[in-house]
Enzyme design. Structure first.
Site, PDB file in Angstrom:
ATOM      1  N   HIS A 257      -3.300   4.308  -2.621  1.00  0.00           N
ATOM      2  CA  HIS A 257      -4.327   3.466  -1.985  1.00  0.00           C
ATOM      3  C   HIS A 257      -4.953   4.208  -0.802  1.00  0.00           C
ATOM      4  O   HIS A 257      -6.164   4.159  -0.595  1.00  0.00           O
ATOM      5  CB  HIS A 257      -3.704   2.187  -1.420  1.00  0.00           C
ATOM      6  CG  HIS A 257      -3.094   1.279  -2.439  1.00  0.00           C
ATOM      7  ND1 HIS A 257      -1.746   1.037  -2.514  1.00  0.00           N
ATOM      8  CD2 HIS A 257      -3.650   0.538  -3.429  1.00  0.00           C
ATOM      9  CE1 HIS A 257      -1.498   0.195  -3.485  1.00  0.00           C
ATOM     10  NE2 HIS A 257      -2.630  -0.132  -4.072  1.00  0.00           N
TER      11      HIS A 257
ATOM     12  N   GLU B 128      -7.188   6.352 -10.768  1.00  0.00           N
ATOM     13  CA  GLU B 128      -7.168   6.821 -12.154  1.00  0.00           C
ATOM     14  C   GLU B 128      -5.897   6.396 -12.904  1.00  0.00           C
ATOM     15  O   GLU B 128      -5.877   6.420 -14.127  1.00  0.00           O
ATOM     16  CB  GLU B 128      -7.269   8.355 -12.113  1.00  0.00           C
ATOM     17  CG  GLU B 128      -7.539   9.025 -13.422  1.00  0.00           C
ATOM     18  CD  GLU B 128      -7.544  10.542 -13.285  1.00  0.00           C
ATOM     19  OE1 GLU B 128      -7.228  11.075 -12.199  1.00  0.00           O
ATOM     20  OE2 GLU B 128      -7.865  11.200 -14.291  1.00  0.00           O
TER      21      GLU B 128
ATOM     22  N   LEU C 154       2.226   7.315  -8.229  1.00  0.00           N
ATOM     23  CA  LEU C 154       2.519   6.300  -7.216  1.00  0.00           C
ATOM     24  C   LEU C 154       2.024   4.938  -7.693  1.00  0.00           C
ATOM     25  O   LEU C 154       0.964   4.823  -8.299  1.00  0.00           O
ATOM     26  CB  LEU C 154       1.848   6.644  -5.885  1.00  0.00           C
ATOM     27  CG  LEU C 154       2.337   7.889  -5.171  1.00  0.00           C
ATOM     28  CD1 LEU C 154       1.824   7.911  -3.733  1.00  0.00           C
ATOM     29  CD2 LEU C 154       3.863   7.967  -5.150  1.00  0.00           C
TER      30      LEU C 154
ATOM     31  N   LEU D 101       0.819  -1.214   0.000  1.00  0.00           N
ATOM     32  CA  LEU D 101       0.000   0.000   0.000  1.00  0.00           C
ATOM     33  C   LEU D 101       0.854   1.265   0.000  1.00  0.00           C
ATOM     34  O   LEU D 101       1.896   1.322   0.641  1.00  0.00           O
ATOM     35  CB  LEU D 101      -0.914   0.007   1.227  1.00  0.00           C
ATOM     36  CG  LEU D 101      -1.856  -1.184   1.350  1.00  0.00           C
ATOM     37  CD1 LEU D 101      -2.721  -1.045   2.608  1.00  0.00           C
ATOM     38  CD2 LEU D 101      -2.748  -1.337   0.121  1.00  0.00           C
TER      39      LEU D 101
END
Ligand code: PAF
Length: 254
Positions: free
Chosen positions: A38, A149, A185, A34
């Protein structure tokens, strides 16, 4: 305290309990490792729902390359800590046999959008994604499910699948989170060496430039990227590149 649930039956029983029965459920499916991207989905789920459920399941059927699956980052302990810091109610953490009792004999196949962009370079990838997302949505039965996205093609396919199969869930698209240098990211960024990380910044910089797709592709190749595609569809430019053994994707509105 985030409760870890490992089986479908445990979740189904809980979902019927008074604790959850009348609450809105937000769901964030992940493959773990994560990062802030996230966490932004989880924060939104926390704001919009009474209960947030996050799943961690590294889904083997969406990896067309076994070595990619093997080296995919797994950081369970720190993931759980992050979920607890965000007060996530439930972590669904099933094993392979719980999800694939059918050994992937049943699949969701899309025959149009899944064949272009990443689908063209990763055969079978979206079959694996759509199948696991269908299973997870059928298990968790959330009111809303959140997707990033960065994986815009994945988002479109999942949204269309839910409409095509009349699933009673709202698919929510959340904006890309970027490093200060512009790199989107991704869990895969952890696999970049420090030199590769510096080089990686050039990818979003070029993608959002005014240059044509052809020129961007050539410039990336000169910089030693292996380019799968740089393509414009509608008002978006999509790109997928490899730096060494790491594959990165990104997209920008144009
Ligand atoms: O975007 C991801 O992390 C995965 O493709 C997903 C949606 C969790 C399915 O395995």
């Amino acid at each position: 305290m985030t409760k870890i649930i490992k089986t479908v039956s445990e979740w189904q029983q809980l979902k019927r309990s008074d604790k959850i029965k009348n609450k809105k459920i937000g769901f964030v499916p992940t493959m773990g490792a994560l990062h802030e991207g996230h966490l932004s989905l989880i924060r939104r789920s926390n704001v919009e729902n009474g209960i947030s459920v996050v799943s961690i399941f590294v889904n083997p059927t969406q990896f067309n390359d076994p070595s990619d699956l093997e080296k995919y980052p797994r950081t369970f302990e720190s993931d759980v800590k992050l979920l607890r810091d965000l007060n996530v109610d439930y972590l669904f953490y099933p094993d392979y046999s719980e999800i694939y009792a059918d050994h992937f004999k049943y699949k969701i196949i899309e025959s149009d959008l899944s064949q272009i962009l990443c689908g063209k370079f990763r055969p079978g990838h979206f079959e694996g994604v759509l199948t696991v997302v269908m299973k997870l949505l059928n298990i968790i039965r959330p009111d809303k499910a959140y997707f990033g996205e960065k994986d815009y093609q994945q988002y479109l396919l999942i949204d269309e699948m839910c409409k095509a199969f009349f699933l009673n869930v709202a698919i929510i698209l959340c904006p890309i989170v970027r490093e200060a240098d512009g790199l989107a990211l991704s869990s895969r960024n952890m696999l970049l060496s420090s030199n590769e990380k510096i080089l990686a910044q050039r990818f979003p910089q070029l993608l959002k430039s005014e240059k044509s797709c052809e020129i961007i592709k050539n410039e990336l190749e000169k910089l030693s990227f292996k380019v799968d595609y740089i393509e414009e569809i509608g008002n978006r430019r999509f790109g997928a590149v490899h730096i060494g053994k790491v594959r990165l994707i990104d997209n920008v509105e144009i």
